[in-house]
Design a protein around this motif. Structure first.
Motif, PDB file in Angstrom:
ATOM      1  N   ASP A  37     -29.330  -9.693  12.672  1.00 12.81           N
ATOM      2  CA  ASP A  37     -28.392 -10.646  13.254  1.00 12.81           C
ATOM      3  C   ASP A  37     -27.691 -11.403  12.126  1.00 12.81           C
ATOM      4  OD1 ASP A  37     -30.301 -12.402  12.303  1.00 12.81           O
ATOM      5  OD2 ASP A  37     -31.086 -12.905  14.286  1.00 12.81           O
TER       6      ASP A  37
ATOM      7  N   ALA B  30     -27.900 -14.489  11.115  1.00 14.09           N
ATOM      8  CA  ALA B  30     -28.761 -15.327  10.284  1.00 14.09           C
ATOM      9  C   ALA B  30     -29.489 -14.480   9.234  1.00 14.09           C
ATOM     10  CB  ALA B  30     -29.769 -16.072  11.159  1.00 14.09           C
ATOM     11  N   SER B  31     -29.980 -13.329   9.665  1.00  9.44           N
ATOM     12  CA  SER B  31     -30.664 -12.437   8.724  1.00  9.44           C
ATOM     13  C   SER B  31     -29.692 -11.900   7.681  1.00  9.44           C
ATOM     14  CB  SER B  31     -31.324 -11.280   9.482  1.00  9.44           C
ATOM     15  OG  SER B  31     -32.285 -11.754  10.386  1.00  9.44           O
TER      16      SER B  31
ATOM     17  N   ASP C  63     -27.100 -13.447   6.528  1.00  8.22           N
ATOM     18  CA  ASP C  63     -26.844 -14.519   5.563  1.00  8.22           C
ATOM     19  C   ASP C  63     -27.954 -14.585   4.519  1.00  8.22           C
ATOM     20  OD1 ASP C  63     -24.487 -15.201   6.780  1.00  8.22           O
ATOM     21  OD2 ASP C  63     -25.331 -16.854   7.959  1.00  8.22           O
ATOM     22  N   CYS C  64     -29.202 -14.365   4.953  1.00  8.93           N
ATOM     23  CA  CYS C  64     -30.325 -14.353   4.007  1.00  8.93           C
ATOM     24  C   CYS C  64     -30.183 -13.216   3.005  1.00  8.93           C
ATOM     25  CB  CYS C  64     -31.650 -14.241   4.752  1.00  8.93           C
ATOM     26  SG  CYS C  64     -32.082 -15.692   5.729  1.00  8.93           S
TER      27      CYS C  64
END
Length: 266
Positions: free
Chosen positions: A26, A28-29, A31-32
């Motif tokens: 997703d 958020a992942s 972005d990591c």
């Protein structure tokens, strides 16, 4: 889940991440990952350049996170490509009835006729015909389908800005102008090689409900497709002939070992 953009998926693919991770990732992942891998910014720029060049040539790219991505490809799990590149009638991905008709480039006249007749028959029965645009049985299958007024998908082991083999350029154009489609997992400027042709074989098997071997000798790339078809739980058939010959030895090797079912003699 918020889907990633196609350029982001392509960048992750270039980074070497496995399909399972890409498919489930997703924003958020992502972005990591982006923070951990500063090279992703350059890879995204590269992906966008590829996409721009492909768009100019009518090539559409679809990621494994896209709702339009073929269900049958997702079903092969880790063998699924992260991105596919297509030209033509994308609506064919939604058709339930698809039959791969494959065989050797070196097929004899009987094998060529078998591929043509099978494609014509299955096309008449409402199947989309899947094959690989190679000379021999593949060419006969595409033409048999088109002569019947059907729609065919050519899955190739090179990028779609290249026609391989070159002599089938007119056939490629006929496929596209008659509601068919070209498909590859290769982005632009990628030539076919043995490894990519074997990889292409898995996509032919995966995208089809039925996989039919028209004719091949005991050593043939077509046997890779049949192996993938068995692995993916497809209905597997091999054509039979009046006489066993070197040209059809691959068919009978599979039949004798119980690895596929026989089609009736035509």
């Amino acid at each position: 889940m918020d889907s990633l953009n196609i350029d982001e998926v392509m960048a992750l693919q270039m980074l070497g991440l496995p399909i399972k991770m890409i498919r489930e990732m997703d924003l958020a992942s992502f972005d990591c990952i982006y923070n951990e891998h500063p090279e992703l910014e350059e890879l995204i720029d590269t992906a966008n350049h590829i996409l721009d060049c492909q768009e100019q040539q009518g090539i559409v790219s679809i990621s494994c996170q896209d709702a339009f991505f073929p269900r049958r490809l997702l079903e092969i799990g880790d063998d699924c490509p992260s991105v596919i590149h297509c030209k033509g009638n994308l609506a064919l991905f939604k058709e339930d009835k698809a039959a791969a008709i494959i065989g050797a480039r070196s097929a004899d006249k009987e094998g060529i006729a078998k591929a043509y007749d099978l494609a014509s028959q299955y096309s008449h029965d409402g199947y989309v015909i899947v094959s690989g645009l190679a000379y021999g049985c593949d060419t006969a299958a595409h033409i048999g389908c088109l002569d019947e007024g059907g729609e065919t998908i050519a899955i190739v082991g090179n990028s779609l800005d290249i026609c391989h083999p070159r002599g089938n350029k007119a056939l490629e154009e006929r496929i596209l102008s008659n509601g068919g489609m070209m498909m590859s997992e290769c982005a632009i400027r990628v030539k076919a090689n043995p490894t990519r042709l074997v990889a292409r074989s898995r996509l032919q098997a995966a995208l089809s409900e039925i996989v039919i071997l028209a004719q091949c000798p005991s050593k043939s790339g077509s046997l890779h497709t049949m192996s993938f078809a068995r692995q993916y739980g497809k209905k597997c058939y091999a054509a039979t002939f009046l006489n066993r010959t070197e040209a059809n030895a691959g068919n009978y090797d599979l039949l004798d070992r119980g690895l596929c079912r026989a089609l009736p003699e035509g």
